[in-house]
Every structure is written in structure tokens, then in C-alpha cells.
Write an enzyme that holds these catalytic residues in place. Structure first.
Site, PDB file in Angstrom:
ATOM      1  N   ASN A 198      -5.732   4.382  -4.351  1.00 26.55           N
ATOM      2  CA  ASN A 198      -4.657   3.534  -3.858  1.00 26.55           C
ATOM      3  C   ASN A 198      -4.447   2.366  -4.803  1.00 26.55           C
ATOM      4  O   ASN A 198      -5.263   2.092  -5.697  1.00 26.55           O
ATOM      5  CB  ASN A 198      -4.979   3.020  -2.453  1.00 26.55           C
ATOM      6  N   CYS A 242      -3.407  12.618  -1.132  1.00 28.17           N
ATOM      7  CA  CYS A 242      -2.021  12.162  -1.195  1.00 28.17           C
ATOM      8  C   CYS A 242      -1.149  13.367  -1.529  1.00 28.17           C
ATOM      9  O   CYS A 242      -1.291  13.955  -2.605  1.00 28.17           O
ATOM     10  CB  CYS A 242      -1.877  11.080  -2.255  1.00 28.17           C
ATOM     11  N   GLY A 243      -0.264  13.750  -0.626  1.00 26.49           N
ATOM     12  CA  GLY A 243       0.559  14.941  -0.823  1.00 26.49           C
ATOM     13  C   GLY A 243       1.580  14.790  -1.929  1.00 26.49           C
ATOM     14  O   GLY A 243       1.733  15.678  -2.778  1.00 26.49           O
ATOM     15  N   ARG A 286      -1.853   2.849   4.662  1.00 30.62           N
ATOM     16  CA  ARG A 286      -3.050   2.041   4.447  1.00 30.62           C
ATOM     17  C   ARG A 286      -3.383   2.075   2.949  1.00 30.62           C
ATOM     18  O   ARG A 286      -3.025   3.009   2.241  1.00 30.62           O
ATOM     19  CB  ARG A 286      -4.232   2.584   5.255  1.00 30.62           C
ATOM     20  N   CYS A 342       5.751   9.567   1.968  1.00 30.23           N
ATOM     21  CA  CYS A 342       4.322   9.877   2.038  1.00 30.23           C
ATOM     22  C   CYS A 342       4.184  11.367   2.328  1.00 30.23           C
ATOM     23  O   CYS A 342       4.617  11.841   3.382  1.00 30.23           O
ATOM     24  CB  CYS A 342       3.638   9.052   3.125  1.00 30.23           C
ATOM     25  N   GLY A 343       3.586  12.105   1.391  1.00 25.92           N
ATOM     26  CA  GLY A 343       3.505  13.561   1.532  1.00 25.92           C
ATOM     27  C   GLY A 343       2.669  14.014   2.716  1.00 25.92           C
ATOM     28  O   GLY A 343       3.112  14.829   3.529  1.00 25.92           O
TER      29      GLY A 343
END
Length: 261
Positions: A65, A74-75, A192, A201-202
Site C-alpha cells: 500500500n 489487489c485485483g 484501508r 478497487c479490483g
């Protein structure tokens, strides 16, 4: 030391990508990774990914992150690192890689430089279901809440309140708000680690699509996010188990460069 990097974005979710097969970057260097992700003092991105060597796979994906800490799956990042590997010549049209949540397959569709990535996600089980809220792990933990519409809806404030409530404050969760737009979904996400609303967001749209499947009895959705359009398909084994999950959408190279640190 000079670092070669590439910047990619998947429906507005943007990432710094580094070919780390020579172990140039230490995954433990939290301050460096945070600096590279900083939008004023670094390259800028929602996160950073290291592409590393891994036996029996095309590569390993390590995702961090923007706070510099190694994170869950993470997609959109997964789709972007596949496009990165494709442009590096590591893969052709099929990929097999390992990430923090396990094995992934991917398919590359290259239409005159317009890259679309179909990414197979991990199976999902142990879904918490209520009338308008769901909680499930699609590689990352996601709280999903259905709302009437997104007009004037404050994703940041509402998402932050849930992410820092008594249940989630310590470990955190991603928070998704979903509304129906005819047969499509509109999804907004508070992430987050980023601690803000992101353009997309995947793993969040996957969680949202699976949750919507319980309400609409469907196994495929087109999804609109602030950053663009994605599609999700899946197979519902029963009320607690989902498999054959695919996340589909663009992965775009923004620019490449080098940075002396």
C-alpha cells in the site's frame, strides 16, 4: 542508486511497478516504498508492486500500500502487473503467478496496444450476509453495503466510519458501497492502507459482484467505478462458497522512468 520503474493504472487505481528480479529493492524498506508512492515527493501511486522470481511460476507479485506496508491481494494491481510482465516479455498471452493470497491465472488480450486482462481470483468462502450488508474475503477483506444511489453519497466519510468502527479498527477492512444501475452495478470503495476513496478497487468490485449475486441471482456483472468499467463473473457453489471467479478490465501503461535515490 538508480531505480527503473513503470507506472500503470487499472480503471484509475494507479501503481508503481518495479522489476525486482535482481533484488534491487528490499521489501523491508518501508520508508523507501512509502516515498516512491508519495504523490508530491515521489512517483505517486495507490500502491507499489515488485515483480520477483518464483520457481514454477512466471513471477511473484508483491504488493505494498502507499503507506509502505506489504498488503493483501489487489485485483487491479494483479491485472497491472500481468500487463507489466507482458510488456517485459516475461509472458505472452497466458500467465501463472503467485501472490500473497495464492496462485493466480491470467489472460492477456492485446488489441493494438489496448490491453485487457482477465484475472482469475482465489475462491471465496465464509461469507457473512445480512439484508443489505455483506462481509467476505476476496484476497483482501471487504465490507459491502448496498445503497439506493450514489448521488451526493459521501464514500470517504461513510467508509472511514466503518473502517474505524469497533469491529474493524485494529486490522482494518476495505469498505464498498454498491447501487444498482439497471443491470449494472455502481461501486465506490474506501481502501484501508490508502485510507481514502480510490478510483477503483479490483478485489472490492469482486466482493460487490458476489454480494449482488445473492440479491439478483446472477453470476456476471458489469461494474462502473469512478475510474472506469470492469466485469466480474463467478460460479456460486452454494450460499457460502464461490469459485471460478474472474475479474476483467483494462490495464494501461502510463509512463516509465528512472529515479535516483
Amino acid at each position: 542508486m538508480q531505480i527503473e520503474f513503470s507506472k500503470y493504472q487499472g480503471t484509475g487505481n494507479d501503481f508503481v511497478l518495479i522489476d525486482n528480479r535482481n533484488n534491487l529493492i528490499s521489501p523491508e524498506d518501508t520508508s523507501l516504498i512509502e516515498k516512491l508512492c508519495h504523490r508530491r515527493f515521489g512517483i505517486g501511486g495507490d500502491g507499489l508492486m515488485l515483480l520477483e522470481k518464483e520457481n514454477n511460476y512466471d513471477f511473484r507479485m508483491r504488493y505494498f500500500n502507499s503507506d509502505g506496508k506489504e498488503a493483501s491481494m489487489c485485483g487491479n494491481g494483479g491485472r497491472c502487473i500481468v500487463a507489466f510482465a507482458y510488456h517485459l516479455g516475461i509472458i505472452k498471452n497466458i500467465a501463472s503467478f503467485i501472490a500473497v493470497d495464492g496462485e493466480h491465472e491470467a489472460k492477456v488480450e492485446d488489441n493494438e496496444g489496448q490491453i485487457q486482462i482477465c484475472l482469475k481470483m482465489v475462491d471465496v468462502s465464509g461469507i457473512e450476509k445480512n439484508e443489505t450488508t455483506f462481509y467476505l474475503n476476496t484476497g483482501s477483506p471487504h465490507y459491502v453495503e448496498f445503497i439506493n444511489d450514489h448521488n451526493e453519497f459521501d464514500t470517504y466519510s461513510n467508509g472511514k466510519a466503518i473502517r474505524y468502527n469497533k469491529r474493524f479498527a485494529k486490522e482494518g477492512t476495505n469498505v464498498n458501497f454498491v447501487s444498482f444501475n439497471n443491470n449494472d452495478l455502481q461501486v465506490s470503495t474506501y481502501e484501508r492502507g490508502v485510507e481514502d476513496e480510490t478510483y477503483s478497487c479490483g478485489t472490492g468490485v469482486v466482493a460487490s459482484a458476489i454480494s449482488a449475486g445473492f440479491l439478483k441471482n446472477k453470476n456476471r456483472f458489469n461494474i462502473n467505478t469512478k475510474g472506469g468499467k470492469l466485469s466480474v463473473s463467478f460460479n456460486k457453489i452454494d450460499n457460502q462458497n464461490i469459485d471460478n471467479i474472474w475479474l476483467m478490465g483494462p490495464a494501461t501503461h502510463v509512463f516509465s522512468g528512472s529515479l535516483t535515490i
